[in-house]
Scaffold this active site. Structure first.
Site, mmCIF file in Angstrom:
data_model
loop_
_atom_site.group_PDB
_atom_site.id
_atom_site.type_symbol
_atom_site.label_atom_id
_atom_site.label_comp_id
_atom_site.label_asym_id
_atom_site.label_seq_id
_atom_site.Cartn_x
_atom_site.Cartn_y
_atom_site.Cartn_z
ATOM 1 N N TYR A 156 0.842 -1.202 0.000
ATOM 2 C CA TYR A 156 0.000 0.000 0.000
ATOM 3 C C TYR A 156 0.880 1.255 0.000
ATOM 4 C CZ TYR A 156 -3.648 3.223 1.814
ATOM 5 O OH TYR A 156 -4.524 4.262 2.005
HETATM 6 P P1 NAP Z 1 -13.194 2.181 0.824
HETATM 7 O O1 NAP Z 1 -14.337 2.504 1.696
HETATM 8 O O2 NAP Z 1 -12.627 0.821 0.823
HETATM 9 O O3 NAP Z 1 -13.612 2.588 -0.684
HETATM 10 C C1 NAP Z 1 -12.738 2.332 -1.748
HETATM 11 C C2 NAP Z 1 -13.410 2.716 -3.037
HETATM 12 O O4 NAP Z 1 -12.513 2.373 -4.121
HETATM 13 C C3 NAP Z 1 -14.708 1.965 -3.247
HETATM 14 O O5 NAP Z 1 -15.677 2.809 -3.788
HETATM 15 C C4 NAP Z 1 -14.313 0.903 -4.272
HETATM 16 O O6 NAP Z 1 -15.408 0.583 -5.099
HETATM 17 C C5 NAP Z 1 -13.232 1.634 -5.070
HETATM 18 N N1 NAP Z 1 -12.397 0.672 -5.791
HETATM 19 C C6 NAP Z 1 -11.501 -0.193 -5.271
HETATM 20 N N2 NAP Z 1 -10.989 -0.966 -6.238
HETATM 21 C C7 NAP Z 1 -11.567 -0.551 -7.394
HETATM 22 C C8 NAP Z 1 -11.463 -0.976 -8.744
HETATM 23 N N3 NAP Z 1 -10.647 -1.994 -9.109
HETATM 24 N N4 NAP Z 1 -12.202 -0.363 -9.686
HETATM 25 C C9 NAP Z 1 -13.048 0.640 -9.328
HETATM 26 N N5 NAP Z 1 -13.178 1.097 -8.073
HETATM 27 C C10 NAP Z 1 -12.463 0.488 -7.118
HETATM 28 O O7 NAP Z 1 -11.964 3.150 1.088
HETATM 29 P P2 NAP Z 1 -11.846 4.666 1.627
HETATM 30 O O8 NAP Z 1 -11.366 4.580 3.010
HETATM 31 O O9 NAP Z 1 -13.044 5.453 1.283
HETATM 32 O O10 NAP Z 1 -10.595 5.128 0.757
HETATM 33 C C11 NAP Z 1 -10.680 6.093 -0.278
HETATM 34 C C12 NAP Z 1 -9.280 6.594 -0.540
HETATM 35 O O11 NAP Z 1 -8.762 7.199 0.641
HETATM 36 C C13 NAP Z 1 -8.292 5.485 -0.912
HETATM 37 O O12 NAP Z 1 -7.458 5.928 -1.959
HETATM 38 C C14 NAP Z 1 -7.495 5.280 0.359
HETATM 39 O O13 NAP Z 1 -6.212 4.786 0.097
HETATM 40 C C15 NAP Z 1 -7.476 6.680 0.929
HETATM 41 N N6 NAP Z 1 -7.247 6.775 2.374
HETATM 42 C C16 NAP Z 1 -8.192 6.329 3.255
HETATM 43 C C17 NAP Z 1 -7.958 6.449 4.611
HETATM 44 C C18 NAP Z 1 -8.984 6.000 5.638
HETATM 45 O O14 NAP Z 1 -8.686 6.037 6.842
HETATM 46 N N7 NAP Z 1 -10.176 5.609 5.242
HETATM 47 C C19 NAP Z 1 -6.764 6.989 5.079
HETATM 48 C C20 NAP Z 1 -5.804 7.419 4.153
HETATM 49 C C21 NAP Z 1 -6.071 7.313 2.800
HETATM 50 P P3 NAP Z 1 -15.846 -0.900 -5.542
HETATM 51 O O15 NAP Z 1 -15.324 -1.870 -4.527
HETATM 52 O O16 NAP Z 1 -17.316 -0.777 -5.610
HETATM 53 O O17 NAP Z 1 -15.219 -1.063 -6.889
#
Ligand code: NAP
Length: 241
Positions: A156
């Site tokens: 990651y």
């Molecule tokens: P999440 O709830 O797991 O959502 C991830 C999203 O990415 C989902 O909508 C998923 O949609 C989509 N996705 C994953 N693989 C995909 C693919 N192959 N094609 C199309 N869509 C895809 O994660 P989140 O926490 O909201 O994270 C969003 C961003 O924030 C990410 O880049 C993550 O690295 C970053 N981030 C999050 C945190 C945190 O604490 N939450 C902290 C730092 C950074 P489907 O599964 O429906 O395709």
């Protein structure tokens, strides 16, 4: 809240979490939202939420690992709108939290595909459309571990670090254009990804995705005037602690 009427914004990872909340907030601000993810149900929930508040969106159920589909989408947006005002590259995968030698080749390729190749392909396909906007804005969602590597987070952290470098270079290359290209580090946010990363954590103290969304709207608005910045949500006035 910014007025994004008449603007077109594309959001990846819009089926849940940060992308869902951002897509809803962007539509509430008046933008037409093009929402990408694989999970049809999540996208349909988003569509219901947006249309019931008077907004508009186009659902694009697709896997971002289908890189040619990104190109085809670029061609459709070019034909239909002739521009793209905002790009939120938010979709990401965490992979397994595991020692570096234990990262499986399959997991590694998925991390590379979604976290670094897809953002590159978005840039490649949408650069002409972002430049065709009077004030194109692109935001790429990153993570703390891209700059402060942590044991067991290898795949990651490495893929997000590579994405950050590529995005910063793109920002430098577009510096003399109206386009602004920035990174957003949301910090810990109450989503499915965070729960997978920190299974023992009490999520109640974490910000909700809806808390981050107004900052994303700001960063995708014509009034956002800096480029090549790495914005930490927790260091902005939007973070209420
Ligand atoms: P999440 O709830 O797991 O959502 C991830 C999203 O990415 C989902 O909508 C998923 O949609 C989509 N996705 C994953 N693989 C995909 C693919 N192959 N094609 C199309 N869509 C895809 O994660 P989140 O926490 O909201 O994270 C969003 C961003 O924030 C990410 O880049 C993550 O690295 C970053 N981030 C999050 C945190 C945190 O604490 N939450 C902290 C730092 C950074 P489907 O599964 O429906 O395709």
């Amino acid at each position: 809240m910014a007025d994004l009427s008449g603007r077109i914004t594309l959001v990846t990872g819009a089926s849940r979490g940060i992308g869902y909340a951002a897509a809803k907030a962007l539509a509430d601000a008046g933008s037409h939202v093009i929402a990408i993810a694989r999970t049809q149900g999540g996208l349909e929930d988003l569509d219901d939420a947006i249309t019931s508040s008077g907004g508009s969106c186009t659902l694009v159920p697709m896997d971002l690992r289908d890189f040619d589909a990104i190109d085809r989408l670029g061609a459709v947006i070019a034909e239909r709108y002739g521009k793209l005002d905002g790009l939120l590259s938010n979709a990401g995968v965490l992979g397994d939290i595991t020692p570096a030698p234990h990262v499986t080749p399959k997991d590694w390729m998925r991390l590379v595909d979604v976290n670094i190749t897809a953002p590159y392909r978005l840039i490649r396909s949408f650069d002409p459309l972002l430049r065709a906007s009077d004030a194109g804005r692109a935001v790429f969602v990153t993570t703390s571990v891209a700059q402060t590597p942590r044991a067991y987070w290898g795949g990651y952290a490495a893929t997000k670090a590579g994405m950050e470098a590529f995005v910063s270079i793109y920002a430098q290359e577009t510096e003399i254009t109206p386009l602004k290209v920035n990174l957003l580090n949301p910090g810990g946010v109450r989503t499915a990804m965070r729960a997978k990363a920190m299974p023992g954590e009490d999520p109640s103290h974490l910000p909700d995705p809806a808390d981050v969304a107004p900052l994303i709207v700001d960063m995708l608005s014509p009034s956002w005037d800096t480029t090549d910045q790495r914005v930490n949500f927790r260091e902005t006035p939007h973070y209420k602690g």
